[in-house]
Motif scaffolding. Sequence first.
Motif: not given
Length: 363
Positions: A87-91, A225-231
Amino acid sequence: MQPKQRIVGLPVYKPGKPIEEVKKELGLSEVIKLASNENPYGSSPLVAQAIQNELSQLFLYPDGSAVELTAQLAQHVGVQSDQIIFGCGSDEVIALIARAFLQPGDETIMADSTFSVYKSNADIEGATTIEVPLENGTHDLSAMLSRVNERTKIIWVCNPNNPTGTIVTEDELTAFLDRIPQHVMVVLDEAYFEYVTDASYPNSIQLLSRYDNLVILRTFSKIYGLAALRVGYGIGRAAVIKLINQVREPFNTSRLGQAAARAALQDQAFVDHCRQKNADGIIYLQEQFSRLGLATFPANGNFVLVDVGRPSSEVFDALLRKGIIIRAGFKKHPTFIRVTVGTPEQNAAFIHALEEVLRAVKA
């Protein structure tokens, strides 16, 4: 226009203040952000090269099924590829689970002080949220179990819990799962699991073979450290993952994000380094809080929830004026602030600023 009535007045998630915004508003040249549990050490050096290699391919859609990343991650964690959804982040995976399983009349159970996205997505789907008070900052699994009925669809367990940082042990979790009816999904959110050093923490992947109703959430946003990339991703039984995948939008992770995640997985030495530096930072912060007479919850993620003994909003504002961004405003913890573990220099600067603020802001 008539929106869904249940979304009117729904609170919007408020992330930590951006550094550049604070610099501009307050005229500061240096700002330290310790608000969003980001990795202060960035990401593996392999990530930058992986992104560079993708820059000539930006006109192409990403792999909608993230086949290569899925296969690599499946091998890394020890599951089959059909047990993983990205997902686009676990969110987003949280939102997909709610979309796939919750409808009006259903009930969903969670702690009363935990990651707010569980409740917001349940509200969007019209489900009834049952919030169970924490016990000493930890999920009260027995009380959560007692609220299960025929309408219960999902139980959310954030482990380590955000914002308190406490954990549910493997013995506690398995005793809980043994008693949960099969019609109830248990979502175990392990966004911070790579930071945990406590030996009693569950090996949740091994539990998947025992519990058909267990889904695990993890992310590349924190220690990688990939918060900006949303995985982010979910892991569960193949049949459950298939149902969640049926409501996923196409191309929900980017080419850059997939490439970065593949590279990040290859550098577990970086992960180990960040885990150790974070553990050292927790020790330092807890020693300083003890010296200052401030109580904390046990910290198992990359953040500490500390009772400053004063209205947290006032401490937040005072720290902000000194160029330190933290999190405050937790409804169940009105005198607590949450601080991300930073580098040694950032941690020392935060403690220095906090000491000055505590002298200035009355309890």
